[in-house]
Structures are given as structure tokens and as C-alpha cells.
Design a protein around this motif. Structure first.
Motif, short mmCIF file in Angstrom:
data_model
loop_
_atom_site.label_atom_id
_atom_site.label_comp_id
_atom_site.label_asym_id
_atom_site.label_seq_id
_atom_site.Cartn_x
_atom_site.Cartn_y
_atom_site.Cartn_z
N LYS A 5 0.81 -1.61 0.37
CA LYS A 5 0.15 -0.08 -0.46
C LYS A 5 1.10 0.87 0.21
O LYS A 5 1.00 2.78 -0.27
N LYS A 86 -2.55 -4.42 -5.95
CA LYS A 86 -3.65 -5.29 -6.33
C LYS A 86 -2.81 -6.92 -5.49
O LYS A 86 -3.62 -7.34 -4.45
N TYR A 88 -1.51 -5.77 -2.26
CA TYR A 88 -2.11 -5.25 -1.28
C TYR A 88 -3.30 -6.56 -0.74
O TYR A 88 -3.49 -6.82 0.38
N ARG A 89 -4.37 -6.14 -1.77
CA ARG A 89 -5.54 -7.10 -1.93
C ARG A 89 -5.47 -8.46 -1.38
O ARG A 89 -6.30 -9.26 -0.91
N LYS A 90 -4.12 -8.64 -2.32
CA LYS A 90 -4.33 -10.40 -2.44
C LYS A 90 -3.95 -10.94 -0.94
O LYS A 90 -4.42 -12.01 -0.60
#
Length: 144
Positions: A5, A86, A88-90
Motif C-alpha cells: 500500500k 492488487k 495488497y488486496r491479495k
């Protein structure tokens, strides 16, 4: 996890401070020093250095002078495509999957133990019949 992030935030700082015309090669990149980035990100100096090193190693930032950096075309692509967001979300989804893989078996075991203990503590049919006979006997005595 927050590292990715912060990488995205860093790329955002560089990308949003550049001048990118529609045609031609007259791109003016925003350049920042290490101390400016530390103040903008509000992170410790060491963490900013690690973020910069990561982006320079991936050729997403270029070192112009000793302490000045600009964004590269790979860096612009990484920001526009949301590469680090992406990731970070993963990482968040992977952590949730890990937690669920631990919690679900524990909850299943708890429910199974609870079901067994209820079954063992519940009166059997024979106990119920004995109690019913005693109640009937008491009712007969009471009616007399």
C-alpha cells in the motif's frame, strides 16, 4: 502487507506531480528527494529508504541525482494498473483464508463435542419410561 500500500502511495506521489502531455516526448517528471518523500508519506526514514530501494530495483523509479528520484515508464504502468494495490488486496484475502482455515475446524470440533455431550447427558428412553411409571403411580395414590 502495508508495504504494498505504501509503494502505491509513493508511486501516486510521483505520478500525480508529473506533467504528461497527450502527444510528444515532452514529459516533465516530478522529482523528489528522500526527505521530501519522508514528510509526504509520514513514514520513518528507514521505511521510505526501503520503499525507494524496492521501486528502484524494479526499475519503477530512476535515481536522477544522489538523493533525487523520478518515476519511470514502468512505474507509471505499475501505478495506473494498480499493481501494488492488487498485491495488497491479495495479501488481505490470503490472510483471511488462513484465518478461516484455522477457525472452521475449531468451530466444527466445538459443535461436535457439544452434540456428543448433549446426547450423553440427555435421558434415555428407559429413564423416561421409569419416570412415567412413577408419575402414574403417584397419580393413582393421589386419586385415592
Amino acid at each position: 502487507m502495508a508495504h504494498n500500500k505504501n509503494l502505491h502511495k509513493l508511486l501516486n506521489i510521483f505520478y500525480s506531480n508529473g506533467d504528461y502531455p497527450d502527444h510528444g516526448d515532452d514529459v516533465i517528471f516530478g522529482s523528489f528527494s528522500h526527505d521530501e518523500l519522508k514528510d509526504l508519506l509520514k513514514l520513518p526514514k528507514l521505511e521510505v529508504a526501503l520503499l525507494l530501494r524496492n521501486l528502484v530495483d524494479n526499475n519503477e523509479l530512476e535515481k536522477v541525482e544522489v538523493d533525487t528520484f523520478i518515476i519511470s515508464h514502468l512505474g507509471m504502468k505499475a501505478f495506473v494498473t494498480g499493481k501494488y494495490i492488487k498485491l495488497y488486496r491479495k495479501a488481505i484475502i490470503d490472510n483471511l483464508k488462513d484465518i478461516a482455515s484455522i477457525i472452521v475446524p475449531i468451530l466444527s470440533l466445538t459443535v461436535a463435542i457439544l452434540a456428543i455431550s448433549i446426547k450423553l447427558n440427555s435421558p434415555s428412553k428407559e429413564d423416561f419410561e421409569v419416570l412415567q411409571k412413577k408419575v402414574e403411580k403417584l397419580e393413582k395414590e393421589y386419586k385415592k
